[in-house]
Design an enzyme around this catalytic site. Structure first.
Site, mmCIF file in Angstrom:
data_model
loop_
_atom_site.group_PDB
_atom_site.id
_atom_site.type_symbol
_atom_site.label_atom_id
_atom_site.label_comp_id
_atom_site.label_asym_id
_atom_site.label_seq_id
_atom_site.Cartn_x
_atom_site.Cartn_y
_atom_site.Cartn_z
ATOM 1 N N GLU A 55 0.828 -1.207 0.000
ATOM 2 C CA GLU A 55 0.000 0.000 0.000
ATOM 3 C C GLU A 55 0.863 1.258 0.000
ATOM 4 O O GLU A 55 0.612 2.214 -0.735
ATOM 5 C CB GLU A 55 -0.901 0.029 1.240
ATOM 6 C CG GLU A 55 -1.863 -1.145 1.345
ATOM 7 C CD GLU A 55 -1.293 -2.334 2.108
ATOM 8 O OE1 GLU A 55 -0.083 -2.608 1.953
ATOM 9 O OE2 GLU A 55 -2.055 -2.970 2.845
ATOM 10 N N CYS A 93 0.178 1.529 7.376
ATOM 11 C CA CYS A 93 -0.421 1.892 6.085
ATOM 12 C C CYS A 93 -1.730 2.657 6.272
ATOM 13 O O CYS A 93 -2.031 3.584 5.510
ATOM 14 C CB CYS A 93 -0.634 0.644 5.231
ATOM 15 S SG CYS A 93 0.912 -0.047 4.610
HETATM 16 N N1 THU Z 1 2.424 -6.365 4.176
HETATM 17 C C1 THU Z 1 1.941 -5.502 3.234
HETATM 18 O O1 THU Z 1 2.484 -5.410 2.130
HETATM 19 N N2 THU Z 1 0.846 -4.757 3.547
HETATM 20 C C2 THU Z 1 0.215 -4.779 4.763
HETATM 21 O O2 THU Z 1 -0.660 -3.974 5.003
HETATM 22 C C3 THU Z 1 0.588 -5.796 5.754
HETATM 23 C C4 THU Z 1 1.856 -6.508 5.510
HETATM 24 C C5 THU Z 1 3.609 -7.177 3.850
HETATM 25 C C6 THU Z 1 4.836 -6.839 4.656
HETATM 26 C C7 THU Z 1 5.610 -8.142 4.588
HETATM 27 O O3 THU Z 1 6.418 -8.112 3.426
HETATM 28 C C8 THU Z 1 4.543 -9.209 4.435
HETATM 29 O O4 THU Z 1 3.343 -8.536 4.106
HETATM 30 C C9 THU Z 1 4.322 -10.036 5.690
HETATM 31 O O5 THU Z 1 4.095 -9.242 6.783
#
Ligand code: THU
Length: 130
Positions: A55, A93
């Protein structure tokens, strides 16, 4: 741009994820008020904390390009890129969304069947902004 198309773009963005540590691939597609869409993926790091969520990748790309009016974001994620359920945005986020978006900003959390729709007010009530 309808929600279904935005969700398609989030799924495509998920294929760009760099997630060698968790294995969780995440994609986002951010719709600007002028119709432009910015895609983002998670980008992990061996030191873990520098990891950037999908995000925020989308938001930061858009803001760099001069966009500040946003309508909606679609998000998907799953282990090895397989969507088994919704992938709600993390607290950091949500706060980044709050910086740029109104309470009626739409968040589409993609599921295997379709998507669940929320507003930023649903996800981050009584939030901080200056
Ligand atoms: N992650 C995201 O890309 N967005 C979120 O809102 C939550 C977590 C990613 C971070 C990490 O690379 C993976 O998900 C596991 O936590």
């Amino acid at each position: 741009m309808n929600p279904e198309k935005l969700c398609q773009l989030a799924k495509e963005a998920m294929t760009h994820a760099y997630a060698p540590y968790s294995g969780y691939k995440v994609g986002a597609a951010l719709l600007c008020a002028d119709g432009t869409v910015y895609q983002g993926c998670n980008i992990e790091n061996a030191s873990y904390s520098p990891t950037n969520c999908a995000e925020r990748t989308a938001f930061f790309k858009a803001v760099y390009d001069g966009h500040k009016d946003f309508v909606a974001i679609a998000i998907c994620g799953g282990k090895d890129g397989v969507i088994t359920g919704r992938f709600p945005p993390c607290g950091v986020c949500r706060q980044v969304m709050r910086e740029f978006c109104n309470e009626d900003f739409k968040v589409y959390m993609i599921t295997p069947e379709g998507y669940e729709e929320r507003t930023l007010a649903d996800l981050l009530p009584d939030s901080f902004s200056l």
